[in-house]
Design a protein around this motif. Sequence first.
Motif, PDB file in Angstrom:
ATOM      1  N   SER A   1       0.920   7.049   7.535  1.00  0.00           N
ATOM      2  CA  SER A   1       2.081   6.751   7.219  1.00  0.00           C
ATOM      3  C   SER A   1       2.580   7.401   5.827  1.00  0.00           C
ATOM      4  CB  SER A   1       2.427   5.068   7.022  1.00  0.00           C
ATOM      5  OG  SER A   1       1.417   4.553   6.021  1.00  0.00           O
ATOM      6  N   HIS A   2       1.621   7.552   4.862  1.00  0.00           N
ATOM      7  CA  HIS A   2       1.899   7.940   3.469  1.00  0.00           C
ATOM      8  C   HIS A   2       1.870   9.528   3.842  1.00  0.00           C
ATOM      9  CE1 HIS A   2       3.040   7.466  -0.661  1.00  0.00           C
ATOM     10  NE2 HIS A   2       2.028   8.397  -1.032  1.00  0.00           N
TER      11      HIS A   2
ATOM     12  N   THR B   1      -2.909   4.281   6.268  1.00  0.00           N
ATOM     13  CA  THR B   1      -2.278   4.674   5.246  1.00  0.00           C
ATOM     14  C   THR B   1      -2.083   6.276   5.225  1.00  0.00           C
ATOM     15  OG1 THR B   1      -4.221   4.577   3.743  1.00  0.00           O
ATOM     16  CG2 THR B   1      -2.681   2.530   3.849  1.00  0.00           C
TER      17      THR B   1
ATOM     18  N   GLU C   1       7.409   2.254   5.766  1.00  0.00           N
ATOM     19  CA  GLU C   1       6.201   3.125   5.575  1.00  0.00           C
ATOM     20  C   GLU C   1       5.138   1.987   5.831  1.00  0.00           C
ATOM     21  OE1 GLU C   1       6.217   4.995   1.850  1.00  0.00           O
ATOM     22  OE2 GLU C   1       4.031   5.252   1.950  1.00  0.00           O
TER      23      GLU C   1
ATOM     24  N   ALA D   1       2.406   1.966   9.012  1.00  0.00           N
ATOM     25  CA  ALA D   1       0.919   1.866   8.454  1.00  0.00           C
ATOM     26  C   ALA D   1       0.293   0.757   9.458  1.00  0.00           C
ATOM     27  CB  ALA D   1       0.691   1.479   7.220  1.00  0.00           C
TER      28      ALA D   1
END
Lengths: 229, 624, 572
Positions: C411-412, C408, C428, C432
């Motif tokens: 991706s974030h 996470t 997204e 992840a």
Amino acid sequence: MNELWLKARLYYEIFGQSDLLSEYQQAYLSVINKPITSAPLMAIDLEMTGLDPQQDQIISIGIVPIEPSLMPLSIPLAKAQQIMINIDGSVGQSAAVHGIVDHHLSSALTLSQAMEWFVEKTKGHILVAHHAPMDIGFLQSHLYKTNGRAIKLPFIDTLALEKQRLLRQHDVLKEGSLRLDACRQRYGLPTYSGHDALTDALACAELFVAQVNSIGDINTLSAAEFISI
Amino acid sequence: MKDDSELQPIQQFISALVPFDSLSDSSLVRCCQQLTIGYYSKTSKVVPLDESHPQLYIVRSGAFEVRDEQGELLDRLGEGDYFGFPSLLSGEKVSNQVQILEDSLVYHLDPDTFNYLRNESRVFDRFFNRAFAKRMRHQARFKAKDLTTTNRVNSLMSVDPLTIDCHASVSDAAKKMRLARVSSVLVIDNHKLIGILTDRDLRNRVLAEGFDGNLAVHQAMTTNPKRLSANALVFEAMLLMSEHGIHHLPIMAETPIDDNTEAPAVGMLTSTDILRGQSSQPLLLIGEIERQQDIDSLINVSKQIPVLLQNLISADARAEEVGRVLTSVTDALTRRLIILNQQILGAAPMAFCWLAFGSQGRQDQAACSDQDNGLLLAHEPDEHAKGYFNALSHAVCEGLDKCGYIYCPGDIMAQNPKWRLSLDKWQRHFESWLNAPEPKALMHASIFFDMRAVYGPQNLFEQLQNHVLERTKDNDIFLAGMAGNSLVESPPLGFFRKFVLERDGSEVKGMDLKHKGVALINDIARVYALSAGITEVNTPKRIRALMDANIINRKDALNLADAHEFIAHMRLANQGEQYTSQQDVTNYLKPQQMSSLIRHQLRDAFKVVHDAQSGLRMKFMRSY
Amino acid sequence: MDVQTLTYLIVGVTFALYIGIAIWSRAGSTKEFYVAGGGVPPVMNGMATAADWMSAASFISLAGIVSFTGYDGSVYLMGWTGGYVLLALCMAPYLRKFGKFTVPDFIGDRYYSQAARTVAVMCAIFICFTYIAGQMRGVGVVFSRFLEVDVETGVYIGMAVVFFYAVLGGMKGITYTQVAQYCVLIFAFMVPAIFISVMMTGHILPQIGFGAEMVDAAGNGTGVYLLDKLDGLSAELGFAQYTEGSKSMIDVFFITGALMFGTAGLPHVIVRFFTVPRVKDARVSAGWALVFIAIMYTTVPALAAFSRVNMIETINGPDSTGVSYKAAPEWIKNWEKTGLITWDDKNGDGNIYYTNGDANEMKIDRDIMVLATPEIASLPAWVIALVAAGGLAAALSTSAGLLLVISTSVSHDLLKKNLMPDISDKEELKYARIAAGLGVVMAGYFGINPPGFVAAVVAIAFGLAASSLFPAIIMGIFSKTVNKEGAIAGMLSGLFCTAAYIVYFKFVNPSANVSDNWFLGISPEGFGLVGMFINFGVAFAVTKVTKKIPDDVVAMVESIRFPKGSGEAQDH
């Protein structure tokens, strides 16, 4: 100015004549002063055995009409046509270029039939072609052969239009930049793989529609202003 | 004579396109011959659409954007994409705008050939129907229309009309009419409608003529009455009535049971019904509310609200608009109740706001909403002020209850002293929820965070709202709690995207479109809005604001807003159907009531909710 | 039933249990139930935290390392326990008050800088990768033994299982699944320990047996204390005395420090404290977690000692001269298949012999100790199978948590917030999953080519965390002056120095990895603490010469430290 000159030339030729060709030219006269967006237009392309109008022959003719519409012009495919012409002798070397082989031509028209067909189909239409002087030259010479009379065929040349436009923008023209495909690319038109008369006539029609579209205030321009003599 | 040598480049292109690839060779050739070619220059910006000549546009090269009237982007098109099919399929006027992004070459297909191809190939037909359905979801489809011109008769008529056998006596008929409190009765002979007997007939043809009550009904009735089918427009009914000077119209079922009999009568429409229908238009209704001078007449006026809802539903209004219209009526009612009660109780001892929470706050009220409200006081009340607000809030809540907004089962109402607080206390309440996001606090938060001041000074309310939003913004731990709370329920899709139905014992209840649909999207929008400190509380507006602030990806936001509208609309339509067929009004939809197209769309909408939930889990809970 | 069948069976049953719980908790919890239940009780949350906490390193390697290095190994016990206390009691409440869910988010906000956040994300990702690598090795050891393949294949299988579990399963992060995993792993750890304790000392509690007299087979006291016996054996065979240790004081101190402060900087455990709604409950569950961790950690030294004695006695025989290879115990042959035990008959007598120095004929990987102990002590087959399930539970719960943090974050925090702000939720999520997949693959690579045994790899992760994230967090909470330039420079220099030191001694020039070459005699495992001091020093120095911290941030720091209302709810 152009329009007047054109009309004068045509009137001169028609004067005193009363055959098929003069009717043809009469019809021409009635459309050239229409706005380009409402004038009947016909894109044409020829396949020939060579490049000399006096010696070489037309093998096929493709015609694609351009009609007024909202856009402001559109091309109805239903009326797009192509004919083959029976020629003296063999197709010769140029067969490789346009893929027309002799036996294709067996079902074809004779030259006089073909010219009759051409006159009938394009009557009242302004002719549009890419590198038009060549095609027009062939048509004139063949019409002479069948009708025994030389006539003036006014036409719109998409190559000349493009050349003017490019010259207005740049001063130098790159080699090959006026070829049909190169012109089409500048207007975001797709590249067509086939090279028969019909496809090339279509390609030319699309190019012309794109050219007209890229001009501002199209509605104020008359057809005559596009015509080269 | 003519050589039909096909236009190779065009056929090559068309034959590779879905769904044209499913056509037979001969259809394909025919199709290609019927095309016209157009060129759209970037400089002319917009595709000129000729409304009288709908056609299918096939993009050969270039790029376009389809936008609706408000300029919302619906679709972006490139080579091999289509537009123009919605008007071809629906026959409706073109309302979308197609903008030219790049110089483009386009093939046009005329309606005749298009329809011919649809008949030729099921795949072709289905493709465009689906594309159409998808576009519909993408655009403001459900425009609120003028009610009298689009409303159907069945939304206003009374169902199960009173009937009587033609050989019965007129006195029996009169008794029946008195009992049912109606002014007309349908006369039946051998299951066939042969006449109508109205108050006027009894007066003019029985009493005035000196007959007694034993006269047979068929001797007094109006024979062969004018009638209409249930799906006729209200407009047509009005026309018919004024043309023939009548006030009663029997309404017949749309189709007969079999070929030999005529359709049975299913309802009765009177001129009063039509009047009532018209006065329930929202603006009229709100105006009426504001004119009422006492509470009883206000309650009386509120009886029109369910009719208003039915009208809106049958007019196929957008769910978002239905919610807003109904809420504005509730707001008007609440304000009027406050004003009328203040006339009794005297002026308030301090500034205060009447807060609406939950669905009223979000402006998405539907049928049978309960009240969720509270009072925000400018400062701590003394004993006198406490007494005043106690009396006021009880009176207003009671008034709302009588107007059909039942008491909140969770007691979230201004009449509960717990929710009648000063600014300072409200702020502390919110802080406590923020600091300890327990399940109960989160449940409260999901109701209270959708707040709106219905009455009172806006700046007082803003002080509260800003205070709260400042603290929710970037409070990841609280937001994780909120996100977790909103992920407890999931849309009713199981493995292989099958609908999951709820059961009550052996009885299938269907899908809960509220708790497993609309509410989930409300929750998602709330979490994002709180994280970004957005003041909007209406879900579609929240989503729009989030999209503009680039917090939700544009595509995701549009999808989510569409899904919200679609599910909410399905819920309303379903409730409208339940109401007219006199079933209990619930949130449950049974899938067998849907066409396959709707099923497909609903599944898509639920999938969007599911994906948005995954996104929420990922962003706020760091999990997936 | 043989051991292998039983292993399949028990591992299968435990997996079915986790999946069952995941399905139950998804399907069975309607909103009403959830609200009525008032969330997860602190005891349960404590167990879940303990499961997150106790990795394959704790389960598989800790006892092994203590067993082989005696007193030296205890630095891990002290460091990790101390770190946990530091995290639970001194840091989590402040971070919570700040309202940030992840360490990078805290650092990004506190240092008002996207760059600081990104650096913190990088540090976190780097640390997590190292940590997962340790887990993969542990899982590999488990599978290699019980599927009778070499350890490399074991790691591949482990990778597949972890990938399935963490990326596709959808059962991670669910509290009750983790509670079940804790139960499985603690049961699996305690059962053999108790068995052996009873066998060797007659005491049920291994913790008491550790300090008690040994008994003979008939259960009569022999008068010899376990640790004395072990010291005697070690001395006899030329090892350092078991209770003395060989590491220098300063090294022990630094390793302990690095482990402790590194723990506090580890990103995945902190999250657990934030999923409890009330601060009070969070504290109570942290306390419970400490109890549950202590159950295992106090057993570790005992188990280590028991298995050491057992091992030496079974290899060297009653007369301490070695037993014939043909008569060697079954477990040696079993483990030879994994390549983790090798016998080199140097003197050609056909006997196996274990000692310190050139005469040693046995190479024994320390990571096998916990897994092999039941076999060495000839415990029933189901105990052996149980231990396998326990090791797997430990590895899965920890790696799933870590993979979530890494993936996470990638991706974030990296992609969505920095590089591709326009990606959709779906993309997204896709990134992840890809990141998690890559994490597993990279971890698998390092699991096959380990720079050391599991616990040491993990120790490096802690060292990196101690040198990068921990100082940034501490300064973020307790300093009103440190600014973004300082924090970024500090984190980078701390991380860089530590990583360089470790890479040099572990990879570039492993032969130089002896205490004479070390900086101040501090081993790579302990260098994290030095990195931490560097971090502090650089941060303060850079802060001095750069712009002052904005006023609103000062106010923010003050409000974090304001003791009242660190989130206490008023009841209504």
